[in-house]
Motif scaffolding. Structure first.
Motif, PDB file in Angstrom:
ATOM      1  N   LEU A 176     -11.715   1.270   5.644  1.00 45.63           N
ATOM      2  CA  LEU A 176     -10.830   2.425   5.800  1.00 45.63           C
ATOM      3  C   LEU A 176     -10.593   3.116   4.464  1.00 45.63           C
ATOM      4  CD1 LEU A 176      -8.188   0.959   8.275  1.00 45.63           C
ATOM      5  CD2 LEU A 176      -9.966   2.646   8.800  1.00 45.63           C
ATOM      6  N   MET A 177     -10.321   2.337   3.434  1.00 51.16           N
ATOM      7  CA  MET A 177     -10.066   2.918   2.118  1.00 51.16           C
ATOM      8  C   MET A 177     -11.296   3.650   1.582  1.00 51.16           C
ATOM      9  SD  MET A 177      -6.932   2.373   1.684  1.00 51.16           S
ATOM     10  CE  MET A 177      -6.879   3.089   0.061  1.00 51.16           C
ATOM     11  N   THR A 178     -12.446   3.062   1.760  1.00 56.74           N
ATOM     12  CA  THR A 178     -13.688   3.696   1.309  1.00 56.74           C
ATOM     13  C   THR A 178     -13.906   5.020   2.030  1.00 56.74           C
ATOM     14  OG1 THR A 178     -14.685   1.570   0.775  1.00 56.74           O
ATOM     15  CG2 THR A 178     -16.197   3.409   1.152  1.00 56.74           C
ATOM     16  N   ARG A 179     -13.686   5.021   3.335  1.00 56.56           N
ATOM     17  CA  ARG A 179     -13.931   6.231   4.121  1.00 56.56           C
ATOM     18  C   ARG A 179     -12.895   7.317   3.862  1.00 56.56           C
ATOM     19  NH1 ARG A 179     -16.573   4.019   9.744  1.00 56.56           N
ATOM     20  NH2 ARG A 179     -18.359   3.040   8.718  1.00 56.56           N
ATOM     21  N   ILE A 180     -11.658   6.928   3.589  1.00 55.39           N
ATOM     22  CA  ILE A 180     -10.649   7.931   3.234  1.00 55.39           C
ATOM     23  C   ILE A 180     -11.030   8.586   1.906  1.00 55.39           C
ATOM     24  CG2 ILE A 180      -8.232   8.324   2.627  1.00 55.39           C
ATOM     25  CD1 ILE A 180      -7.566   5.947   4.548  1.00 55.39           C
ATOM     26  N   ALA A 181     -11.482   7.789   0.953  1.00 57.83           N
ATOM     27  CA  ALA A 181     -11.934   8.339  -0.334  1.00 57.83           C
ATOM     28  C   ALA A 181     -13.148   9.243  -0.147  1.00 57.83           C
ATOM     29  CB  ALA A 181     -12.253   7.203  -1.311  1.00 57.83           C
ATOM     30  N   LEU A 217      -0.478  -2.756   8.906  1.00 55.93           N
ATOM     31  CA  LEU A 217      -0.151  -1.339   8.735  1.00 55.93           C
ATOM     32  C   LEU A 217       0.568  -1.088   7.413  1.00 55.93           C
ATOM     33  CD1 LEU A 217       0.999  -0.264  12.311  1.00 55.93           C
ATOM     34  CD2 LEU A 217      -1.151   0.279  11.164  1.00 55.93           C
ATOM     35  N   SER A 218       1.492  -1.971   7.071  1.00 58.33           N
ATOM     36  CA  SER A 218       2.220  -1.831   5.811  1.00 58.33           C
ATOM     37  C   SER A 218       1.276  -1.960   4.620  1.00 58.33           C
ATOM     38  CB  SER A 218       3.326  -2.892   5.732  1.00 58.33           C
ATOM     39  OG  SER A 218       3.988  -2.821   4.495  1.00 58.33           O
ATOM     40  N   ASN A 219       0.390  -2.931   4.682  1.00 61.46           N
ATOM     41  CA  ASN A 219      -0.594  -3.129   3.613  1.00 61.46           C
ATOM     42  C   ASN A 219      -1.479  -1.892   3.464  1.00 61.46           C
ATOM     43  OD1 ASN A 219      -2.130  -4.641   1.642  1.00 61.46           O
ATOM     44  ND2 ASN A 219      -3.687  -4.880   3.226  1.00 61.46           N
ATOM     45  N   LEU A 220      -1.942  -1.350   4.584  1.00 62.13           N
ATOM     46  CA  LEU A 220      -2.785  -0.159   4.548  1.00 62.13           C
ATOM     47  C   LEU A 220      -2.024   1.029   3.955  1.00 62.13           C
ATOM     48  CD1 LEU A 220      -5.426   1.324   5.212  1.00 62.13           C
ATOM     49  CD2 LEU A 220      -4.498   1.704   7.519  1.00 62.13           C
ATOM     50  N   GLN A 221      -0.788   1.230   4.394  1.00 64.09           N
ATOM     51  CA  GLN A 221       0.011   2.352   3.882  1.00 64.09           C
ATOM     52  C   GLN A 221       0.218   2.222   2.377  1.00 64.09           C
ATOM     53  OE1 GLN A 221       3.469   2.324   2.703  1.00 64.09           O
ATOM     54  NE2 GLN A 221       3.364   4.533   2.388  1.00 64.09           N
ATOM     55  N   GLN A 222       0.509   1.026   1.909  1.00 63.33           N
ATOM     56  CA  GLN A 222       0.708   0.813   0.475  1.00 63.33           C
ATOM     57  C   GLN A 222      -0.564   1.071  -0.314  1.00 63.33           C
ATOM     58  OE1 GLN A 222       2.555  -3.034  -0.153  1.00 63.33           O
ATOM     59  NE2 GLN A 222       4.123  -2.591   1.372  1.00 63.33           N
ATOM     60  N   ARG A 223      -1.704   0.650   0.218  1.00 61.68           N
ATOM     61  CA  ARG A 223      -2.985   0.893  -0.460  1.00 61.68           C
ATOM     62  C   ARG A 223      -3.295   2.387  -0.525  1.00 61.68           C
ATOM     63  NH1 ARG A 223      -7.344  -2.724  -0.053  1.00 61.68           N
ATOM     64  NH2 ARG A 223      -8.416  -1.157  -1.300  1.00 61.68           N
ATOM     65  N   ILE A 224      -3.076   3.071   0.587  1.00 58.62           N
ATOM     66  CA  ILE A 224      -3.336   4.516   0.625  1.00 58.62           C
ATOM     67  C   ILE A 224      -2.457   5.232  -0.397  1.00 58.62           C
ATOM     68  CG2 ILE A 224      -3.106   6.610   2.041  1.00 58.62           C
ATOM     69  CD1 ILE A 224      -3.924   4.845   4.467  1.00 58.62           C
ATOM     70  N   ALA A 225      -1.181   4.887  -0.437  1.00 68.66           N
ATOM     71  CA  ALA A 225      -0.254   5.506  -1.391  1.00 68.66           C
ATOM     72  C   ALA A 225      -0.632   5.162  -2.830  1.00 68.66           C
ATOM     73  CB  ALA A 225       1.177   5.075  -1.089  1.00 68.66           C
ATOM     74  N   ALA A 226      -0.944   3.897  -3.089  1.00 73.92           N
ATOM     75  CA  ALA A 226      -1.270   3.457  -4.451  1.00 73.92           C
ATOM     76  C   ALA A 226      -2.525   4.135  -4.990  1.00 73.92           C
ATOM     77  CB  ALA A 226      -1.443   1.936  -4.478  1.00 73.92           C
ATOM     78  N   GLU A 227      -3.463   4.448  -4.115  1.00 77.12           N
ATOM     79  CA  GLU A 227      -4.708   5.082  -4.545  1.00 77.12           C
ATOM     80  C   GLU A 227      -4.647   6.611  -4.477  1.00 77.12           C
ATOM     81  OE1 GLU A 227      -8.300   3.202  -3.200  1.00 77.12           O
ATOM     82  OE2 GLU A 227      -7.340   1.225  -3.198  1.00 77.12           O
ATOM     83  N   GLY A 228      -3.446   7.146  -4.214  1.00 76.30           N
ATOM     84  CA  GLY A 228      -3.253   8.598  -4.226  1.00 76.30           C
ATOM     85  C   GLY A 228      -3.964   9.329  -3.100  1.00 76.30           C
ATOM     86  N   LEU A 229      -4.098   8.681  -1.958  1.00 79.21           N
ATOM     87  CA  LEU A 229      -4.836   9.290  -0.848  1.00 79.21           C
ATOM     88  C   LEU A 229      -3.938   9.727   0.305  1.00 79.21           C
ATOM     89  CD1 LEU A 229      -7.843   6.787  -0.799  1.00 79.21           C
ATOM     90  CD2 LEU A 229      -7.841   9.137  -1.662  1.00 79.21           C
ATOM     91  N   LEU A 230      -2.642   9.547   0.178  1.00 74.00           N
ATOM     92  CA  LEU A 230      -1.718   9.853   1.270  1.00 74.00           C
ATOM     93  C   LEU A 230      -1.809  11.310   1.716  1.00 74.00           C
ATOM     94  CD1 LEU A 230       0.257   8.275   2.968  1.00 74.00           C
ATOM     95  CD2 LEU A 230       2.055   8.895   1.372  1.00 74.00           C
ATOM     96  N   GLU A 231      -1.965  12.229   0.774  1.00 73.31           N
ATOM     97  CA  GLU A 231      -2.015  13.655   1.116  1.00 73.31           C
ATOM     98  C   GLU A 231      -3.283  14.037   1.887  1.00 73.31           C
ATOM     99  OE1 GLU A 231      -3.634  16.158  -2.528  1.00 73.31           O
ATOM    100  OE2 GLU A 231      -2.113  14.716  -3.157  1.00 73.31           O
TER     101      GLU A 231
END
Length: 138
Positions: free
Chosen positions: A79-84, A116-130
């Motif tokens: 998920l993180m790779t694909r969001i990036a 879900l919490s772990n995913l949300q924290q990773r997304i936020a930490a990597e600046g991908l939330l927006e």
């Protein structure tokens, strides 16, 4: 593959005015198609369902004709790779979190809140939330 997808998308797009015009002599109804703003001004996102779900990943290939991609995986890393990748392709993400919440029989997993919490924290930490346009739970 990209040219085939673009051709398919264009064939659907070109068919819409023909369907609207068929058997209709009222040009006022069809006039909603006479400008780009009238045709697309009400749309914020256009994309293909499942464009980057599970083993498929057409985000980059479709980025020239879409502005959103649907991502789903049971792996946080995927998920993180694909969001990036979506960010780098200039498209927003519909994030389907179904595999994190439900098992294959649609029973809620006991650790879904942690995942879900772990995913949300990773997304936020990597600046991908927006880059997340929508969360799709099921």
């Amino acid at each position: 593959m990209r040219s085939m997808l673009v051709a398919l998308a264009l064939s659907f797009t070109c068919a819409i005015p023909a369907v609207l015009a068929a058997g209709n002599d009222n040009t006022e109804t069809i006039s909603v198609l006479n400008s780009k703003q009238k045709r697309y001004g009400h749309l914020e996102y256009v994309g293909f369902y499942a464009s980057a779900m599970r083993h498929w990943n057409f985000t980059e290939a479709l980025s020239g004709v879409t502005n959103i991609t649907w991502i789903e995986s049971s792996s946080t890393e995927t998920l993180m790779t694909r969001i990036a990748e979506a960010k780098n392709s200039g498209v927003k993400v519909v994030l389907s979190v179904q595999p994190l919440i439900f098992d294959p029989d649609y029973v809620v997993k006991s650790d879904f809140l942690y995942k879900l919490s772990n995913l949300q924290q990773r997304i936020a930490a990597e600046g991908l939330l927006e880059h997340i346009a929508m969360i799709y739970p099921i």
